[in-house]
Motif scaffolding. Structure first.
Motif, PDB file in Angstrom:
ATOM      1  N   ILE A 222       0.846  -1.207   0.000  1.00 63.41           N
ATOM      2  CA  ILE A 222       0.000   0.000   0.000  1.00 63.41           C
ATOM      3  C   ILE A 222       0.876   1.250   0.000  1.00 63.41           C
ATOM      4  CG2 ILE A 222      -1.658   1.308   1.369  1.00 63.41           C
ATOM      5  CD1 ILE A 222      -2.811  -1.361   2.312  1.00 63.41           C
ATOM      6  N   PHE A 233      -2.621   7.808  -3.471  1.00 66.66           N
ATOM      7  CA  PHE A 233      -3.938   7.582  -2.863  1.00 66.66           C
ATOM      8  C   PHE A 233      -4.417   8.829  -2.125  1.00 66.66           C
ATOM      9  CE2 PHE A 233      -6.856   6.157   0.405  1.00 66.66           C
ATOM     10  CZ  PHE A 233      -7.661   5.260  -0.277  1.00 66.66           C
ATOM     11  N   SER A 237      -7.685  10.962  -3.347  1.00 66.96           N
ATOM     12  CA  SER A 237      -8.874  10.887  -2.492  1.00 66.96           C
ATOM     13  C   SER A 237      -9.044  12.096  -1.581  1.00 66.96           C
ATOM     14  CB  SER A 237      -8.814   9.624  -1.637  1.00 66.96           C
ATOM     15  OG  SER A 237      -7.727   9.684  -0.735  1.00 66.96           O
ATOM     16  N   LEU A 241      -4.172   8.634   4.868  1.00 64.17           N
ATOM     17  CA  LEU A 241      -4.076   7.188   5.081  1.00 64.17           C
ATOM     18  C   LEU A 241      -2.995   6.945   6.123  1.00 64.17           C
ATOM     19  CD1 LEU A 241      -4.866   4.313   4.369  1.00 64.17           C
ATOM     20  CD2 LEU A 241      -3.303   4.399   2.433  1.00 64.17           C
ATOM     21  N   LEU A 252      -8.268   5.501   7.927  1.00 66.84           N
ATOM     22  CA  LEU A 252      -8.550   6.614   7.035  1.00 66.84           C
ATOM     23  C   LEU A 252      -9.038   7.791   7.867  1.00 66.84           C
ATOM     24  CD1 LEU A 252     -10.470   4.635   4.289  1.00 66.84           C
ATOM     25  CD2 LEU A 252      -8.135   5.470   4.143  1.00 66.84           C
ATOM     26  N   ARG A 264     -12.614   4.543   1.627  1.00 67.23           N
ATOM     27  CA  ARG A 264     -12.705   3.203   2.212  1.00 67.23           C
ATOM     28  C   ARG A 264     -13.079   2.166   1.149  1.00 67.23           C
ATOM     29  NH1 ARG A 264     -16.246  -0.391   3.795  1.00 67.23           N
ATOM     30  NH2 ARG A 264     -17.986   0.881   3.043  1.00 67.23           N
ATOM     31  N   LEU A 267     -10.117   1.631  -1.244  1.00 64.87           N
ATOM     32  CA  LEU A 267      -9.018   0.864  -0.637  1.00 64.87           C
ATOM     33  C   LEU A 267      -9.389  -0.614  -0.507  1.00 64.87           C
ATOM     34  CD1 LEU A 267      -6.214   0.957   0.577  1.00 64.87           C
ATOM     35  CD2 LEU A 267      -7.244   1.504   2.793  1.00 64.87           C
ATOM     36  N   GLU A 268     -10.613  -0.904  -0.107  1.00 68.42           N
ATOM     37  CA  GLU A 268     -11.022  -2.303  -0.009  1.00 68.42           C
ATOM     38  C   GLU A 268     -11.017  -2.986  -1.378  1.00 68.42           C
ATOM     39  OE1 GLU A 268     -14.784  -2.312   1.932  1.00 68.42           O
ATOM     40  OE2 GLU A 268     -13.933  -2.176   3.946  1.00 68.42           O
ATOM     41  N   ILE A 276      -1.835  -2.964  -6.865  1.00 68.60           N
ATOM     42  CA  ILE A 276      -1.793  -1.650  -6.228  1.00 68.60           C
ATOM     43  C   ILE A 276      -0.656  -0.848  -6.855  1.00 68.60           C
ATOM     44  CG2 ILE A 276      -1.605  -0.400  -4.054  1.00 68.60           C
ATOM     45  CD1 ILE A 276      -2.503  -2.892  -2.603  1.00 68.60           C
ATOM     46  N   ILE A 281      -4.874   2.846  -8.672  1.00 68.08           N
ATOM     47  CA  ILE A 281      -5.487   3.611  -7.579  1.00 68.08           C
ATOM     48  C   ILE A 281      -6.461   4.643  -8.143  1.00 68.08           C
ATOM     49  CG2 ILE A 281      -5.008   5.319  -5.773  1.00 68.08           C
ATOM     50  CD1 ILE A 281      -2.414   3.750  -5.209  1.00 68.08           C
ATOM     51  N   TYR A 285     -10.476   4.551  -7.456  1.00 64.17           N
ATOM     52  CA  TYR A 285     -11.126   5.656  -6.741  1.00 64.17           C
ATOM     53  C   TYR A 285     -12.260   6.253  -7.573  1.00 64.17           C
ATOM     54  CZ  TYR A 285     -11.906   9.845  -4.020  1.00 64.17           C
ATOM     55  OH  TYR A 285     -12.497  10.827  -3.272  1.00 64.17           O
TER      56      TYR A 285
END
Length: 517
Positions: A222, A233, A237, A241, A252, A264, A267-268, A276, A281, A285
């Motif tokens: 990550i 990320f 977003s 993080l 988060l 969330r 990311l899941e 990743i 990403i 998103y």
């Protein structure tokens, strides 16, 4: 370089011709061969001379071009230097003007300070004269009345306190009895009916800010090489993080609940996908943002449908749906808004009023909580401005704005929304708070009551919704007990924040004890 190669080629050709000529001389005369060799040599010399003249010409042209370029560069450098000198001269002039302005201001401040110093001296002298005059008058009054100043002050306060305490207790008791006789039965019937008929969901929800990961090995993926994944990320977003030592968990953090929920979901999905990297990403998103916005719209439409409103502005529906991801003391704000709408409508029907405006105002009363992290001000005022902007009626807007008394409530609709909001927030199980905050609130309740003179013990009861105050009967009379309960309740209202209401009970007991021998 091409000219030199041409010259060498010419010489080689000439040599070859000469060799051929010598070979042919065996069949011809030697004189003919010599003639051809001489002709080839002359041709080669001529070619060399032409090449040298061409080279000289090119050399002169290159020198001229270099000189012209040097002259142009020199002119450009001189122009740039002149421009910089002009800018420096302008900057120096501004600095000199600023220094002159500061000097003038300092001079004015010095003069003002001198004037104030002289005035302060005069004021101090005048104050001393007044103090001396007041002292003389006080001594003369003490001589005439045969009482000292402290004795007169104490006697006057005791007399006034006794009269005021008795009158205040009488007024408070009369007011309470009259209001209770007129309102208690009707209010109990209306509220109990509204609560019994309200079928809203009572489950408290919390917006998820932590994401479970299968293993701690994923934390490195990550983060990415040199932090590029986590940096991408957060930039995409707008959510922080946080990756720490907590096992199999990342956190988060963001003030925007919708943005946090989008992050969330993204990311899941990234964790489930396994790929990743920055491009993935951004793609995930974007998909998560579309999904969450769809959920927001659906939640707003469902809330409007459940309360029977189909003419809300689309922006109001969208903002209402965003409350799905907003909580207040653990209570989901969207569910709370639907519940308030139902309660307000039921109470309006019980009072013989039109329930539709009450339900509409109740549904929209916490609209500002969806955007209060973006706009400064109380959420009631923010929500009222939003409703006004999208064409809601003035009475609905005023009820939204007045439900926390940011403006004065002056209609029955205002009071209905305030009452429904208080019922929904204070009913058992609606909200929760941390154990530490709960204990602090109870300790603060007891401390406020114990701070009053004549209080012996204080007990916070009913989870902080009731305070029992034990007073010393020899110091507190019955009339003073009534005033003390009113003062403690008023102080709790001013200094504390709590759900619902707090009942203050002052208990005064007189006991006579003797022993039979």
């Amino acid at each position: 370089m091409e000219i030199v190669i041409g010259i060498i080629g010419g010489l080689v050709v000439g040599a070859i011709i000469a060799v051929l000529a010598m070979r042919n001389a065996k069949n011809g005369s030697l004189r003919e061969a010599d003639s051809k060799i001489e002709s080839a040599r002359l041709e080669a010399d001529q070619m060399i001379g032409d090449a040298q003249r061409t080279a000289e010409t090119l050399k002169k042209e290159a020198l001229l071009e270099a000189k012209e370029e040097i002259i142009q560069n020199k002119q450009a450098a001189e122009a740039e230097e002149k421009q910089r000198k002009r800018e420096l001269r302008t900057l120096e002039n501004r600095i000199m003007q600023r220094e002159e302005s500061l000097d003038r201001r300092n001079d004015a401040l010095d003069k003002r300070e001198h004037q104030l110093s002289s005035q302060a001296g005069q004021v101090e002298k005048r104050s001393r004269e007044l103090d001396e005059l007041i002292g003389k008058q006080t001594k003369e009054l003490e001589r005439i009345s045969e009482l000292t100043r402290d004795d007169a002050h104490r006697e006057l306060l005791d007399k006034v306190r006794g009269e005021v305490t008795h009158e205040a207790a009488t007024i408070i008791r009369d007011s309470e009895q009259r209001v209770k006789a007129e309102c208690q039965k009707t209010a109990q019937r209306i509220l109990s009916t509204a609560i019994q008929r309200c079928a809203a969901d009572h489950t408290a929800e919390v917006t998820v800010t932590s994401v479970h990961i299968p293993s701690d090995d994923l934390k490195g993926r990550i983060i990415g090489r040199e932090g590029r994944n986590i940096r991408t990320f957060e930039q995409v977003s707008g959510v922080n993080l946080v990756i720490d030592d907590t096992p199999e968990t990342v956190v988060l953090s963001s003030f925007d609940p919708v943005r946090r929920e989008t992050a969330r979901v993204a990311l899941e999905n990234l964790i489930a996908d396994g790929r990743i990297h920055p491009a993935r990403i951004e793609e995930m998103y974007k998909k998560a943002s579309e999904l969450v916005q769809q959920r927001v719209r659906e939640a707003g439409e469902q809330a409007a449908f459940d309360t029977g409103f189909h003419d809300l502005h689309p922006e109001l529906v969208k903002t209402l749906g965003a409350l799905r991801y907003r909580t207040s003391f653990g209570q989901n704000v969207l569910n709370h808004s639907v519940e308030v709408a139902e309660l307000a409508g039921i109470m309006a029907s019980e009072l013989g009023l039109d329930p539709v405006p009450a339900r509409r105002a109740g549904l929209l009363h916490d609209l500002g909580k969806a955007i209060d992290h973006e706009v400064d001000g109380p959420h009631a005022v923010i929500g009222a401005d939003l409703a006004r902007r999208y064409g809601e009626k003035p009475e609905i807007v005023h009820a939204i704005e007045a439900h926390h008394t940011d403006v004065e409530p002056n209609t029955v609709l205002d009071m209905l929304v305030m009452a429904a909001d208080a019922i929904s927030a204070s009913r058992p199980g609606a909200r929760r708070e941390s154990f530490e905050n709960y204990v602090k609130r109870l300790e603060q309740l007891e401390a406020i009551a114990n701070a009053h003179e004549g209080v012996e013990r204080t007990f916070a009861m009913q989870a902080g919704r009731e305070v029992h105050v034990m007073v010393q009967p020899e110091k507190i009379s019955d009339a003073e007990a009534t005033v003390l309960a009113h003062d403690i309740a008023h102080q709790i209202e001013e200094e504390m924040e709590y759900p619902g209401q707090v009942r203050v009970v002052v208990i005064r007991e007189s006991r006579a004890v003797d022993i039979a021998k």
